[in-house]
Enzyme design. Structure first.
Site, PDB file in Angstrom:
ATOM      1  N   HIS A 188      11.746   2.465   8.808  1.00  0.00           N
ATOM      2  CA  HIS A 188      10.369   2.028   8.590  1.00  0.00           C
ATOM      3  C   HIS A 188      10.198   0.532   8.408  1.00  0.00           C
ATOM      4  CE1 HIS A 188       8.352   5.978   8.306  1.00  0.00           C
ATOM      5  NE2 HIS A 188       9.568   6.381   8.006  1.00  0.00           N
ATOM      6  N   LYS A 192       2.653 -10.193   5.582  1.00  0.00           N
ATOM      7  CA  LYS A 192       1.344  -9.717   6.054  1.00  0.00           C
ATOM      8  C   LYS A 192       0.320 -10.855   6.090  1.00  0.00           C
ATOM      9  CE  LYS A 192       1.977  -4.893   4.474  1.00  0.00           C
ATOM     10  NZ  LYS A 192       1.560  -4.008   5.586  1.00  0.00           N
ATOM     11  N   THR A 252      -0.596   0.985  10.001  1.00  0.00           N
ATOM     12  CA  THR A 252      -1.424   2.155  10.288  1.00  0.00           C
ATOM     13  C   THR A 252      -2.889   1.849   9.978  1.00  0.00           C
ATOM     14  OG1 THR A 252      -0.894   3.067   8.111  1.00  0.00           O
ATOM     15  CG2 THR A 252       0.355   3.916   9.988  1.00  0.00           C
ATOM     16  N   LYS A 292      -4.431  -4.055   2.661  1.00  0.00           N
ATOM     17  CA  LYS A 292      -3.039  -3.627   2.810  1.00  0.00           C
ATOM     18  C   LYS A 292      -2.278  -4.165   1.611  1.00  0.00           C
ATOM     19  CE  LYS A 292      -3.002  -5.783   6.886  1.00  0.00           C
ATOM     20  NZ  LYS A 292      -2.450  -4.698   7.668  1.00  0.00           N
ATOM     21  N   ARG A 293      -1.055  -3.636   1.339  1.00  0.00           N
ATOM     22  CA  ARG A 293      -0.231  -4.195   0.266  1.00  0.00           C
ATOM     23  C   ARG A 293      -0.150  -5.714   0.434  1.00  0.00           C
ATOM     24  NH1 ARG A 293       2.610  -0.417  -2.992  1.00  0.00           N
ATOM     25  NH2 ARG A 293       3.184  -2.349  -4.022  1.00  0.00           N
ATOM     26  N   LYS A 313      -6.662   2.848  11.781  1.00  0.00           N
ATOM     27  CA  LYS A 313      -7.843   3.370  11.073  1.00  0.00           C
ATOM     28  C   LYS A 313      -9.079   2.549  11.440  1.00  0.00           C
ATOM     29  CE  LYS A 313      -4.763   4.366   7.187  1.00  0.00           C
ATOM     30  NZ  LYS A 313      -4.305   3.825   5.867  1.00  0.00           N
TER      31      LYS A 313
HETATM   32  C1  LIG Z   1      -3.374   2.936   5.626  1.00  0.00           C
HETATM   33  C2  LIG Z   1      -3.028   2.481   4.274  1.00  0.00           C
HETATM   34  C3  LIG Z   1      -1.965   1.594   4.080  1.00  0.00           C
HETATM   35  C4  LIG Z   1      -1.168   1.004   5.221  1.00  0.00           C
HETATM   36  O1  LIG Z   1      -1.845  -0.165   5.622  1.00  0.00           O
HETATM   37  P1  LIG Z   1      -1.167  -1.265   6.565  1.00  0.00           P
HETATM   38  O2  LIG Z   1      -2.257  -2.257   6.772  1.00  0.00           O
HETATM   39  O3  LIG Z   1      -0.778  -0.582   7.834  1.00  0.00           O
HETATM   40  O4  LIG Z   1      -0.009  -1.819   5.812  1.00  0.00           O
HETATM   41  C5  LIG Z   1      -1.671   1.185   2.792  1.00  0.00           C
HETATM   42  N1  LIG Z   1      -2.378   1.636   1.728  1.00  0.00           N
HETATM   43  C6  LIG Z   1      -3.420   2.480   1.882  1.00  0.00           C
HETATM   44  C7  LIG Z   1      -4.173   2.940   0.659  1.00  0.00           C
HETATM   45  C8  LIG Z   1      -3.780   2.957   3.135  1.00  0.00           C
HETATM   46  O5  LIG Z   1      -4.814   3.801   3.269  1.00  0.00           O
END
Ligand SMILES: *Cc1c(COP(=O)(O)O)cnc(C)c1O
Length: 488
Positions: free
Chosen positions: A34, A231, A331, A225-226, A335
């Site tokens: 991952h 990032k 991910t 995102k985190r 979305k």
């Molecule tokens: C989808 C999601 C993530 C992953 O987000 P990335 O931008 O792909 O790192 C992290 N936390 C939550 C709560 C999510 O819904």
């Protein structure tokens, strides 16, 4: 740990001979990688195993003895290769390379987006991939359309079902049937109304839950995102500071609300300082009577899936701006796409495949490629950008001369150290200019509602590949070798 543990059960409890136990272990297990970040590719000290799991380390040493015997037989006079594939990292404290253990002890290894699987195979574990090429594959991530579209965005889901039926709910590839509707003005109106509805619904919820008042008439521009250096939330901050500087210099910018959300790991000081900077930036802009008419910054606390389900349907712009080569898949990018946001992004992770599906002309891609990041490492100089890019310098000076920390002087000095003294490992300054150019093109398009909506529809129409149904079907067919069990 599944490798030595299954081996232990088969050897010590089922009393199978080694070859049979090893064969069953390998045929049973499969490994999905991952991340390629070295701090997350785990290496566990041999000393810990000796203390807590002595039988497991004994088995790992035996697996390694057989592995290295095989390597030296297949590649004579290539001691470097033996050292690289070894399950044990020597020199200093001895450590178990957990990823190597997973690859050697399983029948399948995959990454989670095409670029990530490629980098894994050709760079990170090159020698193992050369030894066992048939074990390596890619399975691009997906998200469930039931949660992230049907449940989270009833207005858009309704518009889609009204025009192409409800087959998309269990077969997301059917979204491609929306493509011709991008040129249908009636459909564009319905699509726009659905977005407007999701935006006012989010604004109402935010206000009712004690948050700030935001205007649905502004562009909702999101990065959720985190918080992590790779990032590059800090790159987004630099973009907002540049836009704020332009407003201070008398220019007008497209009215926008910038949403940030994300948690920082408890001991990750850099990440927490970025959150502090976002909040201070929000306050400074809010207190500026000219800037606050055009720019609003909101940091939403307690980021979680429920908040994502509320915010993402309401968003116009998705920021996916990791340094190319560092985001395995992402991910949230999917979305946002599925909910009709346009992506401002780097060529990284699954964003590359998303742009392929929707057409690059419907994406706002910018910045260095993974190859360019790797090739320019040796000579990259953030100071060159500071000296040669006036807008970058203006933004950095505002931050480091405490414009956003007037009662907390020096607060952001560690960010200055990261960006200027320590070489800006994640190359924020290399990509700032092209980020702003892409952002300018995006705001230009927003002035043309039909052109914007066309692209947004083509994004939704191109998002069918990114269903987790497709991902899981590929795991089932290619790796698990299981067939669907139909429900009557
Ligand atoms: C989808 C999601 C993530 C992953 O987000 P990335 O931008 O792909 O790192 C992290 N936390 C939550 C709560 C999510 O819904």
């Amino acid at each position: 740990m599944a490798v030595p543990e299954l081996l232990r059960v088969l050897l010590d409890e089922a009393h199978l001979p080694w070859d049979q136990a090893w064969d069953i272990t390998r045929k049973t297990l499969a490994y999905t990688n991952h991340t390629l970040l070295p701090e997350a590719l785990e290496k566990w000290p041999v000393a810990w195993f000796e203390l807590f799991l002595p039988r497991h380390i004994e088995l790992i040493f035996e697996v390694n003895r057989r592995l290295l015997e095989d390597v030296r037989r297949r590649y004579p006079n290539a001691e470097g290769r033996a050292q690289r594939v070894s399950l044990i990292e020597e020199g200093g404290e001895r450590k178990v390379r957990m990823a190597n253990l997973a690859i050697v002890g399983s029948h399948s290894t995959n990454g989670v987006a095409a670029i990530h699987s490629e980098l894994l195979r050709t760079l990170t574990v090159k020698d193992l991939a050369e030894m066992y090429p048939e074990r390596f594959s890619n399975k691009t991530n997906g998200i469930t359309p039931r949660r992230w579209l049907l449940l989270a965005n009833p207005s858009l889901a309704g518009v889609i079902t009204h025009s192409i039926g409800d087959g998309w709910i269990t077969d997301l590839s059917q979204l491609h049937r929306l493509k011709p509707l991008a040129d249908d003005s009636g459909f564009r109106d319905a699509f726009r109304r659905a977005k407007a509805q999701a935006k006012s619904c989010f604004a109402d919820w935010l206000k009712a839950s004690g948050g700030p008042v935001v205007s649905p008439d502004t562009i909702f521009d999101c990065q959720v995102k985190r918080i992590h250096e790779y990032k590059r939330q800090l790159l987004n901050v630099l973009r907002v500071v540049v836009l704020y500087s332009r407003v201070r210099a008398g220019q007008r910018v497209t009215p926008r609300t910038f949403f940030f959300a994300g948690k920082a790991a408890p001991a990750y000081r850099f990440a927490k300082l970025v959150i502090k900077l976002i909040n201070n930036l929000a306050d400074t802009i809010q207190r500026d009577p000219v800037a606050n008419k055009q720019i609003k910054v909101v940091f939403l606390p307690e980021y979680c899936a429920t908040l994502a389900e509320r915010l993402i349907p309401a968003s116009d712009v998705s920021n996916q701006i990791s340094t190319a080569g560092y985001e395995a898949s992402g991910t949230s990018n999917m979305k946002f796409m599925m909910n009709g946001a346009l992506t401002l992004g780097t060529r990284d992770g699954a964003t590359i495949e998303m742009a392929e599906e929707a057409g690059e002309e419907n994406f706002f891609l910018f910045g260095l490629t993974a190859r360019e990041v790797a090739d320019s490492r040796a000579w990259y100089s953030p100071k060159w950008h500071y000296e040669h890019d006036p807008e970058a310098r203006m933004a950095l000076d505002l931050i480091f001369q405490d414009h956003f920390s007037q009662s907390e002087r020096g607060l952001f000095a560690p960010l200055r150290k990261t960006l200027m003294e320590d070489g800006d490992h994640y190359m924020h300054l290399a990509d700032l200019k092209s980020y702003l150019e892409a952002d300018g093109r995006l705001c230009g398009l927003y002035a043309d509602p039909d052109g914007w909506t066309r692209k947004a529809i083509l994004n939704v129409a191109g998002s069918g590949k990114f269903s987790s149904d497709r991902t899981i079907a590929q795991y089932a067919t290619d790796i698990w070798k299981v067939k669907p069990c139909p429900i009557p």
